[in-house]
Design a protein around this motif. Structure first.
Motif, short mmCIF file in Angstrom:
data_model
loop_
_atom_site.label_atom_id
_atom_site.label_comp_id
_atom_site.label_asym_id
_atom_site.label_seq_id
_atom_site.Cartn_x
_atom_site.Cartn_y
_atom_site.Cartn_z
N PRO A 153 13.68 24.92 0.00
CA PRO A 153 14.35 23.61 -0.10
C PRO A 153 15.62 23.66 -0.95
O PRO A 153 16.66 23.09 -0.56
CB PRO A 153 13.28 22.72 -0.73
CG PRO A 153 11.99 23.35 -0.33
CD PRO A 153 12.25 24.83 -0.37
N LEU A 154 15.56 24.32 -2.10
CA LEU A 154 16.75 24.42 -2.95
C LEU A 154 17.82 25.28 -2.28
O LEU A 154 19.02 24.96 -2.34
CB LEU A 154 16.38 24.99 -4.33
CG LEU A 154 17.55 25.22 -5.30
CD1 LEU A 154 18.35 23.93 -5.51
CD2 LEU A 154 17.05 25.77 -6.64
N TRP A 155 17.41 26.37 -1.66
CA TRP A 155 18.36 27.24 -0.94
C TRP A 155 19.12 26.45 0.13
O TRP A 155 20.35 26.52 0.21
CB TRP A 155 17.60 28.41 -0.31
CG TRP A 155 18.40 29.24 0.65
CD1 TRP A 155 18.33 29.24 2.01
CD2 TRP A 155 19.42 30.21 0.32
NE1 TRP A 155 19.22 30.14 2.55
CE2 TRP A 155 19.90 30.74 1.54
CE3 TRP A 155 19.97 30.66 -0.88
CZ2 TRP A 155 20.90 31.71 1.60
CZ3 TRP A 155 20.97 31.64 -0.83
CH2 TRP A 155 21.43 32.15 0.39
N ASN A 156 18.39 25.66 0.91
CA ASN A 156 19.03 24.86 1.96
C ASN A 156 19.94 23.79 1.37
O ASN A 156 21.00 23.48 1.92
CB ASN A 156 17.97 24.23 2.86
CG ASN A 156 17.27 25.26 3.72
OD1 ASN A 156 17.85 26.28 4.09
ND2 ASN A 156 16.00 25.02 4.05
N ALA A 157 19.54 23.23 0.22
CA ALA A 157 20.36 22.21 -0.43
C ALA A 157 21.67 22.82 -0.97
O ALA A 157 22.73 22.21 -0.88
CB ALA A 157 19.58 21.55 -1.56
N LEU A 158 21.57 24.03 -1.52
CA LEU A 158 22.77 24.72 -2.00
C LEU A 158 23.71 25.04 -0.84
O LEU A 158 24.94 24.90 -0.97
CB LEU A 158 22.38 26.00 -2.75
CG LEU A 158 21.67 25.82 -4.09
CD1 LEU A 158 21.14 27.15 -4.60
CD2 LEU A 158 22.61 25.18 -5.12
N ARG A 159 23.15 25.48 0.28
CA ARG A 159 23.98 25.79 1.44
C ARG A 159 24.65 24.53 1.99
O ARG A 159 25.80 24.55 2.41
CB ARG A 159 23.15 26.47 2.53
CG ARG A 159 22.67 27.86 2.14
CD ARG A 159 21.85 28.50 3.25
NE ARG A 159 22.72 28.97 4.32
CZ ARG A 159 22.48 28.76 5.61
NH1 ARG A 159 21.44 28.06 5.99
NH2 ARG A 159 23.30 29.25 6.52
N LYS A 160 23.92 23.41 1.98
CA LYS A 160 24.51 22.15 2.46
C LYS A 160 25.65 21.71 1.54
O LYS A 160 26.71 21.25 2.01
CB LYS A 160 23.45 21.06 2.53
CG LYS A 160 23.98 19.73 3.09
CD LYS A 160 22.91 18.66 3.15
CE LYS A 160 23.46 17.39 3.82
NZ LYS A 160 24.66 16.86 3.14
#
Length: 596
Positions: free
Chosen positions: A522-529
């Motif tokens: 979840p954090l990885w995807n949020a950072l990419r977004k």
């Protein structure tokens, strides 16, 4: 500058020595693998020395992205090429004269114009950087005639240091670069050529579209990558077919309208999970770090071309795959192209030697990386453990009897036919062509029924690659005997050939995501977004904001303050100021929600 402008804590390899040499006013020739950090070797001296750094680059389509990336770091950068309107060009030229630019990118054809040379004479110059310097060499694989005139820099600006850089140059090409650019007194920095994160795999062609599909579906379903084809028609057909299979694929070749090429290249750089299908017109200087695969659906004409093109994968140091599919038809096509080229006999002879070296790399049964590096004068003591021959050692067999059948069939049929017709004779085919020439009466007719069509294709392909047969560039791919085959026909020599592997699911390459646990997704995807939103806002590719490696370090260390954030690799003062708070907000939100 390395820390505060570019955000890196330390130099890699010979970067510091190169930078110190150029800063001291010395000329340099730099051979450094793709992704090795060549650009820093002229960018930092351009900032450290008085005046503007002039970068000669053949990559007009990429100059804007390169300049935008530097501006994001707070570097005053610009470019001069045919895409600028008159007013913007005038403003850039004026800034150049006034010393208000740190780095300027100029195409070689523009630089050699008298008007541009006069402009440079009026401007404070820190250095000249000649990027993609192999373009100066007629023996190279991206020859550009405008590069031949760049020795004018030495004549017109004898006190200004010059640094020539390229990722691929064998000894002959290096010698030509030195000669044509008058770099006889330059210090040479030849870094190791190894790219250990790239897994090299070379397979025989067997329904190549399906092989490509299997490779993408099993290993790189959501990855960005490049697929190289020899012809423009094949590029367009392959891109269209990949789209029907659910992939986001775009074509790129010199025959497309300039606007289409530019649009497709921009989408590849700025969007995620895009596959570009291209001729060799694409890729030189591409800075996209997260290219996870490079596939060749046709064989490159030289090891230099192969190394340069595969080197566009894995620039971020993460695992990448280089897959080459080739067959006898590739050899025939390349030799026909060489025969019809405008080069003189010496040029054609050298091109043939390069092709033979490429064939040798395809057919070896030992470590491919060792052979690849040896070609460039580099050494790898032990097998790499990350190529197909190391991972799944090749099976060999005593093919002496079958080889004699093949060679005898070529001889008895008059050395006027291609491999397909030889296979028809050996397997006893009753097709019209065999009957037309009366080849059912040959003593070799039907003696090879015990081997499959694919077995015979493999035998003929390897005999050509090993130099026992030659391909007549007559347009028909006729096979001819060579002198070395006499020993085999006389029974004085036996021969081992590799047994082609049956098509199978390729060994999956570890992806960037592989070492990210489910709890961190979840954090990885949020950072990419967050990165993608900022990239769209600033009109740059996501990797210009932060590389994946920087995001992964953010994920691992989870900084909550500016002080903690500045210690992350890839974050300098300007990026801390511009983007730091946005990423800290994302991490803090997850902390407050108790998801960390």
């Amino acid at each position: 500058m390395l820390q505060h402008v570019f955000g890196y804590p330390e130099f890699r390899g010979s970067q510091a020595d190169i930078i110190n040499s150029v800063c001291a006013g010395q000329d340099a020739l730099v051979i450094m693998p793709t992704g090795g950090g060549k650009s820093l070797c002229y960018q930092i001296p351009a900032l450290a020395r008085a005046g503007v750094g002039v970068v000669i680059s053949p990559l007009i389509a990429l100059m804007e992205d390169q300049v935008n990336a530097l501006k994001e770091l707070g570097v005053r950068a610009g470019y001069l090429n045919s895409t600028l309107d008159a007013n913007t060009a005038w403003q850039t030229e004026n800034a150049l004269r006034e010393g208000e630019i740190d780095l300027i990118y100029i195409a070689p054809e523009r630089l050699i114009q008298p008007r541009t040379l006069a402009l440079l004479q009026q401007s404070p110059i820190a250095l000249f950087a000649i990027d993609e310097a192999h373009c100066v060499a007629q023996w190279g694989h991206d020859f550009r005639s405008d590069y031949l005139k760049l020795n004018i820099l030495h004549e017109a600006f004898p006190q200004v240091p010059r640094i020539a850089l390229t990722a691929t140059a064998d000894e002959r090409t290096r010698a030509e670069i030195i000669s044509r650019l008058s770099l006889e007194n330059a210090q040479q920095f030849i870094a190791g050529f190894d790219r250990p994160n790239i897994q090299y795999r070379i397979n025989q062609k067997n329904k190549p579209k399906l092989q490509l599909l299997d490779f993408l579906q099993s290993e790189h379903k959501d990855s960005a990558g490049v697929v190289y084809c020899l012809s423009r028609k094949k590029v367009e057909e392959t891109a269209e077919w990949l789209c029907t299979q659910g992939f986001h694929a775009l074509p790129y070749h010199a025959g497309l309208p300039a606007a289409t090429r530019a649009s497709n290249q921009t989408r590849f750089l700025r969007e995620e999970s895009v596959i570009i299908v291209a001729t060799i017109a694409f890729g030189m200087g591409i800075d996209k770090p997260d290219v996870r695969f490079v596939v060749h659906l046709d064989m490159p004409k030289s090891i230099e071309a192969y190394y340069q093109e595969t080197g566009r994968g894995g620039r971020d140091g993460e695992p990448a795959t280089a897959l080459l599919l080739y067959g006898l038809e590739d050899i025939v096509k390349l030799r026909q192209m060489m025969a019809s080229s405008d080069g003189n006999d010496n040029f054609k002879r050298n091109e043939q030697q390069r092709l033979n070296a490429m064939l040798g790399l395809c057919e070896i049964t030992s470590c491919r990386r060792q052979v690849l590096l040896r070609y460039f004068g580099d050494t790898l003591v032990n097998p790499c453990g990350n190529c197909d021959n190391c991972l799944t050692p090749a099976d060999t067999w005593n093919a002496t009897e079958a080889v004699r059948m093949a060679l005898s069939c070529v001889y008895r049929s008059g050395q006027r036919f291609g491999a397909s017709h030889m296979i028809d004779i050996l397997r006893g085919s009753e097709n019209e062509k065999v009957r037309q020439f009366g080849h059912q009466a040959l003593s070799t007719y039907g003696i090879g029924k015990h081997l499959t069509i694919n077995d015979w294709r493999s035998i003929f392909r390897q005999l050509v690659a090993l130099g026992y047969l030659d391909v007549d560039p007559d347009g028909y791919g006729s096979l001819r005997l060579t002198e070395p085959c006499r020993e085999i026909l006389r029974g004085e020599k036996s021969i081992e050939l590799r047994r082609d592997k049956a098509p199978e699911k390729a060994r999956a390459t570890r992806k960037v995501m592989a070492d990210i646990g489910d709890e961190d997704l979840p954090l990885w995807n949020a950072l990419r977004k967050c990165r993608k939103d900022l990239a769209d806002e600033h009109g740059v590719p996501p990797y210009v904001i932060f590389h994946d490696a920087t995001l992964k370090e953010l994920l691992s260390k989870k900084p909550l303050t500016d002080v903690e954030l500045i210690s992350i690799s890839g974050i300098g003062d300007r990026k801390l100021e511009a983007y730091g708070e946005a990423f800290l907000d994302v991490i803090r939100e997850f902390e407050y929600r108790g998801e960390m």
